[in-house]
Design an enzyme around this catalytic site. Sequence first.
Site, PDB file in Angstrom:
ATOM      1  N   GLU A   1      14.022 -58.631 -52.673  1.00  0.00           N
ATOM      2  CA  GLU A   1      12.723 -58.042 -52.333  1.00  0.00           C
ATOM      3  C   GLU A   1      11.777 -58.116 -53.525  1.00  0.00           C
ATOM      4  O   GLU A   1      12.170 -57.793 -54.648  1.00  0.00           O
ATOM      5  CB  GLU A   1      12.930 -56.583 -51.923  1.00  0.00           C
ATOM      6  CG  GLU A   1      11.666 -55.873 -51.474  1.00  0.00           C
ATOM      7  CD  GLU A   1      11.922 -54.410 -51.175  1.00  0.00           C
ATOM      8  OE1 GLU A   1      11.981 -54.035 -49.998  1.00  0.00           O
ATOM      9  OE2 GLU A   1      12.082 -53.625 -52.126  1.00  0.00           O
TER      10      GLU A   1
ATOM     11  N   TYR B   1       3.757 -58.104 -50.313  1.00  0.00           N
ATOM     12  CA  TYR B   1       5.179 -57.743 -50.216  1.00  0.00           C
ATOM     13  C   TYR B   1       5.919 -58.919 -49.602  1.00  0.00           C
ATOM     14  O   TYR B   1       5.482 -59.478 -48.590  1.00  0.00           O
ATOM     15  CB  TYR B   1       5.359 -56.504 -49.328  1.00  0.00           C
ATOM     16  CG  TYR B   1       6.798 -56.217 -48.966  1.00  0.00           C
ATOM     17  CD1 TYR B   1       7.533 -55.245 -49.649  1.00  0.00           C
ATOM     18  CD2 TYR B   1       7.446 -56.926 -47.947  1.00  0.00           C
ATOM     19  CE1 TYR B   1       8.860 -54.988 -49.325  1.00  0.00           C
ATOM     20  CE2 TYR B   1       8.771 -56.684 -47.627  1.00  0.00           C
ATOM     21  CZ  TYR B   1       9.474 -55.711 -48.316  1.00  0.00           C
ATOM     22  OH  TYR B   1      10.778 -55.472 -48.002  1.00  0.00           O
TER      23      TYR B   1
END
Lengths: 379, 292
Positions: A190, A101
């Site tokens: 993101e 991530y």
Amino acid sequence: MDLYEYQGKELFRRFGIPVSDGRLALSPEDARQAAQELGGAVVVKAQVHAGGRGKAGGIKLAASPSEAEARAADILGMDIRGHVVHRLWVEKASEIEREYYLSVTFDRGEKKPLFMLTTEGGVDIEELAATSPEKLARLHVDPLVGFHPFQARWLCFAAGIREPAEQKQVIAIVGKLYETFVSCEAMLCEINPLIVTPAGEVRALDAKVTIDDNALYRHPDLAELRDLAAADVQEQRAREKGLAYVKLDGDIGILGNGAGLVMSTLDVVAQAGGRPANFCDIGGGAQADVVVGALEVITADPVKAILFNIFGGITRGGEVARGLLEALERIGIDVPVVVRLDGTEAEEGRRLLAESSPANVHVESTMLSAAERVVELAR
Amino acid sequence: MAIIVDAATRLVVQGITGREGQFHALRNRDYGTNVVAGVTPGKGGEAVEGVPVFDSVRDAMAETKPNTSMVFVPARFAADAIYEAVDAGIETVICITEGIPAHDMLRIYNYIRPRGVTLVGPNCPGVLSPGKANVGIIPAEIFSPGPVGLVSRSGTLTYQIGNELTQLGVGQSTIVGIGGDPVVGTSFIDALERFEADPETRFVVMVGEIGGSEEEKAAAFIAERMTKPVVGYIAGRTAPPGKTMGHAGAIISGSAGTAKAKQEALEARGVRVGTNPTEAARLVADLVAGAR
């Protein structure tokens, strides 16, 4: 403004962040053709501004073009958390060895961009931050100094990414993500997940990008990405009229001046047992025509009653009253309207309302009594 | 005393020849604020009802020695105007303008902080010290001098609470509208710190709303650093997540920034929180009455 995954990936590609090859599809036939062009297995992904697409059945693997067509037919028109799917992204299926991530966002508290990197990808990042903060590498960037490679190295080591070839790719992606963040004036960039393939290639498998609405005037190419069809019709109309409007699910229309006061009005109406149908802020210094426009937007919702809560600073009570009276005449509002006017020229406004005294207008002197009255009238 | 603006304020208005700029500059002057200059590039040498206009803040500084600037220029030029004010040596900048890009504000914030400059706003109603000075668009007539400091992210909601306080016979030392943007120059903590240090302020009301975590941080600050009683109110208890509620900063992201979380953080630190503006005003009035 939130971008769709495919739009975010297009930006990533522009800034040199590796993404999978894919095509936009608006119909099952499009999806079939896309799969044909791409060759091999593909993933058909719903494009909506909502999380949890996979769990909702909005992301499906397809081994062949005909299967892609069938999956596309399943997904198009699907409702994912209130968002109807009109667009699909068909991309080459990826082999996944590991999922990471990576994000860069606005840290409002620190007033600096904040990077977050973890090798526990594909997870709810808020939950990870709460339960295992040690697994999440966090680093602030001084916006005046900008990004430097040592910061990406630090993030990698802190997250436990040590394999040299992989680290090199992640470091490059971190730098390019910062460039995307700053160049596009994003509030959030993101990548969840950032994948590592069995061949050791690092790639963005998803893209979540939010652009600052206030900066769109400097980015006409990004402003054009707004999907007008996806926006609620009323929210769209309100935006055109310069109103801040949010649709809610109740039956009492709410209109006020100033975001805080309108939010507070919603709360007070809820306390009194009512359910607001919307949030509508006419802003500061609104003229009568803005009030008329706001009422047009609100009455397009099925409202049983409307509450006006105005505390005039630069907004003048007289103008608000004139707008209301004009709207009653022009758009024919037959539901009860409760009006609370205070502040600048409130007496003038109350006088105007008293003079023409329309049968469905009820003037109240305080915010609380107005909320109680409107709830009663909406029953 | 009072905070940020007072009788010692010497104000320059950037954007004084615009419709709004002129209207509020003169309204501020009528209230008693010492408006010493205005700035509009290209209009140097003109005057707005007796207020001299300069081409630059630097020129205004040389001639009239302002210590505070009010920025009223359109959003596209506002960041530049703030840098110009700081460059000219202005100590306090109050930016009313709404819609300044957030990345501009990030850089401005990190630029001014080490220079010791006070920035209030942007996207704020300004600062009013009743009976002393008013810089911004706050309607001064609904406030009165007294012991309560008021700090808020919302303009009209501040008027609402201020009005209720005044009706309950409780006056205010200073009203600070810190603004509703994601990045603002003065945080709740900055304002609380000043109220704590201000001898005229004996009670503080903090009016927050959904979005960000400034209220939670303020709660910790109040518990650790403040001796003066604070009453809170948080707007947006019924706001849905993921929607921007008018203010660019008023958005619940995921589970962060809810009114409930903020209220709980404040109450956990012993701050009394009203569930609506009227209740918050009553809580303050009770405290004031108890101290009399």
